[in-house]
Design an enzyme around this catalytic site. Structure first.
Site, PDB file in Angstrom:
ATOM      1  N   HIS A 147      -0.719  -4.546  16.565  1.00  0.00           N
ATOM      2  CA  HIS A 147      -0.768  -3.982  18.024  1.00  0.00           C
ATOM      3  C   HIS A 147      -0.834  -2.122  17.491  1.00  0.00           C
ATOM      4  CE1 HIS A 147       0.140  -7.128  19.787  1.00  0.00           C
ATOM      5  NE2 HIS A 147       1.116  -7.353  18.882  1.00  0.00           N
ATOM      6  N   GLU A 185       9.209 -12.213  13.475  1.00  0.00           N
ATOM      7  CA  GLU A 185      10.058 -10.773  13.388  1.00  0.00           C
ATOM      8  C   GLU A 185      11.356 -10.899  13.226  1.00  0.00           C
ATOM      9  OE1 GLU A 185       9.103  -9.853  18.039  1.00  0.00           O
ATOM     10  OE2 GLU A 185       6.477 -10.427  17.161  1.00  0.00           O
ATOM     11  N   GLU A 207      -2.374 -11.147  16.136  1.00  0.00           N
ATOM     12  CA  GLU A 207      -2.358 -10.497  18.003  1.00  0.00           C
ATOM     13  C   GLU A 207      -2.826  -9.290  17.901  1.00  0.00           C
ATOM     14  OE1 GLU A 207       1.989  -9.884  18.765  1.00  0.00           O
ATOM     15  OE2 GLU A 207       2.487 -11.754  17.631  1.00  0.00           O
ATOM     16  N   ASP A 229      -4.563  -5.419  18.829  1.00  0.00           N
ATOM     17  CA  ASP A 229      -4.896  -5.406  20.009  1.00  0.00           C
ATOM     18  C   ASP A 229      -5.136  -3.349  20.165  1.00  0.00           C
ATOM     19  OD1 ASP A 229      -2.542  -4.499  19.822  1.00  0.00           O
ATOM     20  OD2 ASP A 229      -1.621  -5.681  22.212  1.00  0.00           O
ATOM     21  N   ASN A 243       5.560 -14.765  10.492  1.00  0.00           N
ATOM     22  CA  ASN A 243       4.481 -13.261  11.779  1.00  0.00           C
ATOM     23  C   ASN A 243       5.104 -12.068  11.864  1.00  0.00           C
ATOM     24  OD1 ASN A 243       1.824 -12.656  13.075  1.00  0.00           O
ATOM     25  ND2 ASN A 243       3.476 -13.468  14.606  1.00  0.00           N
TER      26      ASN A 243
END
Length: 445
Positions: free
Chosen positions: A237, A158, A266, A268, A201
């Site tokens: 996400h 990030e 990650e 979801d 990432n």
């Protein structure tokens, strides 16, 4: 036990487990009745984020061991967990996850070496020279401890801003070391463990936008100059206000075309029912369509422990029951479960809340209703207000009230095509409370 002896012990255990797992993996790949085995049949891994403190829960461990082929420590490898004081490393919780994964023949993703968040305070107080030394020492400390045991590392996490600038994010590393800190971190990581895949990432880079373009330019530059980078992680996400982008697959492919692997790291997706299942299917199908998409990781085993638990974003509910999204993912991977086909005739909808205006004495709220994988002709949603608050007006819906609970039905906007949305809004008098209302489950008919 010394670190060297411990590593040798773990490696020997992992070797025995891997040998025993070959037969089990072959059987599972043939059966393809779990997420991990079905993904293996497609040449990919299917992983999950794991919290060490939940491994003692029988249902958690059983679901993890049965379904997944890769694990990512959720917090246990971050800087504050592994080096809370300078030079004093602690690996107890991370070791627990690695040992458990090895006992089940699972791969491990390392997360994360250099990140602006979850930093102990001592890091931010360092001057530039000390910070550079500390960053490299931290990378070497983690990677030497787990050398040969981590499949992929999120080396830098990030580092770019949101929005349209494509600029680097302000952080102790960026502000004191400049743009070169990312390259330096990757070069240090390669020297520390030449066998591990080294990844960048980030989030909100899932479609083509200013942020993903900036990451793309960095990766292209690194590849052209021989900076060691092997993979790019896309956190993925998603929710109704930030859905799976229409160019998701194309974005994964353009990074793969640079000569790096891509990983969904990650995943979801907030929601429920067939709408959530359809969105998970889009993600899996996108990964399968890109040959260098090597695997997918969902950010947690069960909704009840998700960082976004109120949005029920995972594949297993709070009782560890398989959701329609699970069946859809298994089906998309070519598995043999009971596929939750988004077109199975089940009528579903989701309701999401946003505050659209705010002032001292009140606010405006909006609830967005989204149909699932089938068209609907009507919907019902409940809104529970904090006890002090009261609604002074409501539009685009017909309410009935019982105490502080409003049940809202459509006034003219009940018919929705599959995946389509509408909304209703209301004005609230705060009466001393600024708390947000709770929106209940959407019911479709």
């Amino acid at each position: 036990m010394s670190m060297t002896v411990r590593r040798l012990t773990r490696a020997a255990t992992a070797g025995l487990v891997a040998a025993a797992a070959l037969t089990a993996a072959a059987h599972s790949a043939e059966a393809a009745d779990t997420l991990g085995s079905a993904a293996a049949g497609q040449g990919r891994y299917f992983g999950t984020a794991v919290a060490a403190n939940h491994l003692g829960e029988a249902d958690y461990a059983a679901t993890l061991d049965r379904e997944f082929s890769s694990v990512t420590p959720e917090n246990e490898m971050k800087w504050d967990a592994t080096e809370p004081s300078r030079g004093a490393f602690t690996f107890t919780s991370a070791d627990r996850i690695v040992d458990h994964a090895q006992s089940q023949g699972m791969d491990v993703r390392g997360h994360t070496l250099v990140w602006h968040s979850q930093l102990p305070s001592w890091v931010s107080s360092l001057g530039a020279s000390d910070l550079r030394t500390a960053m490299n020492d931290h990378i070497n400390g983690l990677m030497s401890h787990y050398k040969g045991e981590i499949h992929s590392w999120d080396v830098v996490n990030e580092a770019f801003q949101d929005g349209g600038s494509g600029a680097r994010r302000s952080s102790p590393f960026q502000d004191k070391l400049g743009d070169g800190f990312i390259e330096e971190a990757f070069r240090t990581a390669r020297a520390a463990d030449p066998a591990a895949k080294l990844c960048y990432n980030d989030y909100n880079t899932d479609g083509v936008n200013a942020k993903s373009n900036a990451v793309y330019d960095m990766v292209e530059d690194f590849k052209s100059r021989g900076v060691p980078i092997d993979c790019v992680g896309f956190q993925s996400h998603f929710n109704p206000n930030s859905p799976v982008p229409s160019d998701y697959r194309q974005n994964l492919q353009r990074f793969a075309d640079l000569g790096v692997d891509v990983q969904i790291t990650e995943l979801d997706i907030e929601g429920s029912g067939s709408a959530q299942a359809a969105n998970y299917t889009k993600v899996v199908e996108a990964c399968l369509a890109v040959s260098r998409c090597t695997g997918m990781t969902v950010w947690g085993v069960t909704d009840k422990y998700s960082w976004r638990s109120s949005g029920t974003p995972l594949l297993f509910d709070g009782d560890y029951d398989e959701k329609p999204a699970y069946d859809a993912v298994l089906s998309a991977l070519g598995g043999s479960g009971d596929p939750g086909d988004p077109g199975d005739g089940t009528l579903t909808c989701t309701a999401t809340y946003t505050r659209t205006a705010d002032w001292n004495s009140g606010y405006n709220g909006q609830v967005t209703i989204t149909a699932g994988g089938e068209p609907i002709s009507s919907w019902t949603a409940t809104v529970t207000l904090p006890a002090q608050q009261s609604v002074s007006s409501l539009w685009n819906g017909t309410p009935t009230r019982s105490g502080n609970v409003m049940t809202v039905r459509p006034s003219w906007n009940g018919t929705l095509a599959a995946g389509a949305s509408t909304s209703f809004g209301f004005t609230v008098a705060k009466n001393g409370s600024d708390a947000a209302p709770a929106v209940g489950t959407c019911t479709a008919s």
